[in-house]
Enzyme design. Structure first.
Site, short mmCIF file in Angstrom:
data_model
loop_
_atom_site.label_atom_id
_atom_site.label_comp_id
_atom_site.label_asym_id
_atom_site.label_seq_id
_atom_site.Cartn_x
_atom_site.Cartn_y
_atom_site.Cartn_z
N GLY A 41 38.44 39.52 34.66
CA GLY A 41 37.06 39.16 35.02
C GLY A 41 37.00 38.97 36.48
O GLY A 41 37.52 38.23 37.05
N ALA A 42 35.91 39.91 37.11
CA ALA A 42 36.05 39.70 38.79
C ALA A 42 35.92 38.69 39.30
O ALA A 42 36.56 38.13 40.12
CB ALA A 42 34.84 40.73 38.96
N ARG A 122 32.94 44.17 25.02
CA ARG A 122 32.27 43.20 25.59
C ARG A 122 31.08 43.33 25.15
O ARG A 122 30.04 42.34 25.42
CB ARG A 122 32.43 43.11 27.16
CG ARG A 122 31.84 44.68 27.72
CD ARG A 122 32.10 44.83 29.10
NE ARG A 122 32.36 43.78 29.94
CZ ARG A 122 33.04 44.11 31.54
NH1 ARG A 122 33.13 45.24 31.46
NH2 ARG A 122 33.12 43.13 32.14
N LYS A 242 34.79 48.97 52.06
CA LYS A 242 36.09 49.39 51.82
C LYS A 242 36.41 51.14 51.65
O LYS A 242 35.87 51.62 50.65
CB LYS A 242 36.50 49.00 50.33
CG LYS A 242 36.80 47.25 50.32
CD LYS A 242 37.11 46.64 49.11
CE LYS A 242 35.77 46.55 48.47
NZ LYS A 242 36.01 45.67 47.15
N GLY A 271 42.35 44.68 39.81
CA GLY A 271 42.41 43.36 40.28
C GLY A 271 42.47 43.41 42.22
O GLY A 271 42.19 42.20 42.47
N GLY A 273 40.46 44.60 44.30
CA GLY A 273 39.27 44.49 45.06
C GLY A 273 38.77 43.08 44.84
O GLY A 273 37.98 42.48 45.86
N ASP A 274 39.02 42.31 43.75
CA ASP A 274 38.74 40.86 43.35
C ASP A 274 39.63 40.09 44.56
O ASP A 274 39.11 39.01 45.00
CB ASP A 274 38.88 40.64 42.19
CG ASP A 274 38.27 41.19 41.12
OD1 ASP A 274 37.11 41.75 41.44
OD2 ASP A 274 38.62 41.55 40.07
#
Length: 347
Positions: A41-42, A122, A242, A271, A273-274
């Site tokens: 989860g971001a 989800r 980015k 993950g 980017g997070d």
């Protein structure tokens, strides 16, 4: 510069969906007899990066009254994240996804080695019921923070979640920064696709710190060029793009800085980017200049890219600080390996 160790460390809050993750064995998914459990989860990922970098962090979300929900809150609590504002929903389940990993066998249902694919479950999740009521219930937590972070994933979950994120942006700042990561996921906008660009543009314009992936920005806003995106969105005090050319362009007021990514061997891209957002935001809250903020982002993203889980496991903050402060020449020569980030390497 040393990292603060007093109780007065900067405080950040993230808002969004957490997911239980079942990681399959490499090879065709239908043949995986065992699955490793993890968390994703971001916004939850960003929170765990922040706590590793001496930033007190809290997470606002909703989870189901089930084992996966209890696992998620326990996972974050164990990593120092304040989960006191997480609501347990008695009727909706915790979201989850299965991570399929390639074995490289060449078979029709197998992915290439080191490739991965996520299968999300989800729809109707507890977090999809996030609403302005959750924002009001967490007012005490928000009042104490210096920064609040959410992503386009959160606002895409449902109309009530969109109302939450728009209300968040509209709240009086009172010295607090609002951070937003575009994180465009087309599947989440099914049924509202024609509204996505307008809604996301409002979030970008209404936030103080914004992260845009160039490819996602191209899909949503029609351009991948960093300078064109800055011209399109002059409102955020800080805009981070980015680029597809393995660099990141950061705008902070009138300043523009471009920092190349580190050389490394990619294990998995999930993950990253997070982790970048978490590193950048931690450096921002610790008062570092723009170039070092971007370098912290790259370093944390590199930890995710060379790891095996959604949550980046970072080297010691002091080591990251030394790497972020090196000369421009040394930065371009730097290769992210265990030896570089853990041993006494002279820069």
């Amino acid at each position: 510069m040393t990292w603060p160790t007093t109780p007065h460390r900067p405080r950040a809050v993230t808002i969004g969906e957490g997911l239980a993750v079942l990681v399959a064995q490499p090879g065709p998914l239908e043949e995986s007899e065992t699955f490793d459990r993890s968390a994703g989860g971001a916004e939850a990922n960003v929170a765990t990066v922040l706590t590793q970098l001496a930033v007190e962090a809290g997470w606002i979300s909703r989870v189901g009254d089930d084992g996966f929900g209890r696992y998620l809150t326990g996972h974050l609590r164990a990593r120092g994240v304040d989960v006191s504002a997480v609501v347990t929903d008695p009727t909706r389940p915790t979201a989850m996804y299965v991570k399929e990993r390639g074995g490289g066998s060449g078979r029709a249902t197998d992915l290439a080695a080191r490739d991965s694919r996520m299968l999300y479950y989800r729809t109707g999740s507890a977090a999809s019921a996030l609403s302005t009521a959750d924002l009001a219930a967490a007012a005490g937590l928000l009042d104490r923070c210096a920064l609040v972070h959410c992503t386009g994933i959160t606002t895409a979950l449902s109309e009530s979640a969109t109302e939450l994120t728009e209300a968040l942006i509209a709240l009086p700042r009172r010295g607090r920064l609002v951070s937003f990561d575009l994180n465009f996921r087309p599947a989440l906008w099914a049924g509202r696709a024609e509204q996505a660009a307008e809604i996301l543009a409002r979030h970008v314009r209404g936030s103080d710190v914004v992260f845009l992936g160039a490819d996602e920005a191209g899909t949503v806003f029609g351009t991948e060029d960093a300078d064109e995106l800055r011209a399109l969105f002059p409102e955020p005090g800080q805009l981070v793009v980015k680029n597809n050319e393995h660099s990141v362009t950061g705008f902070s007021g009138p300043d523009r800085v471009e920092v190349p990514a580190l050389s490394l061997d990619v294990t998995e891209r999930i993950g990253a980017g997070d982790a970048f957002a978490g590193g950048y935001l931690a450096a921002l809250l610790h008062g570092r200049p723009l170039e070092q903020r971007l370098r912290f982002g790259h370093l944390c993203a590199a930890a995710a890219l060379t790891g095996t889980g959604d949550v980046a496991e970072l080297p010691a903050p002091e080591r990251l600080a030394a790497l972020a402060a090196c000369s421009g020449t040394d930065w371009t020569r730097l290769r992210y390996t265990d030896a570089v980030v853990t041993e006494n390497v002279t820069l």
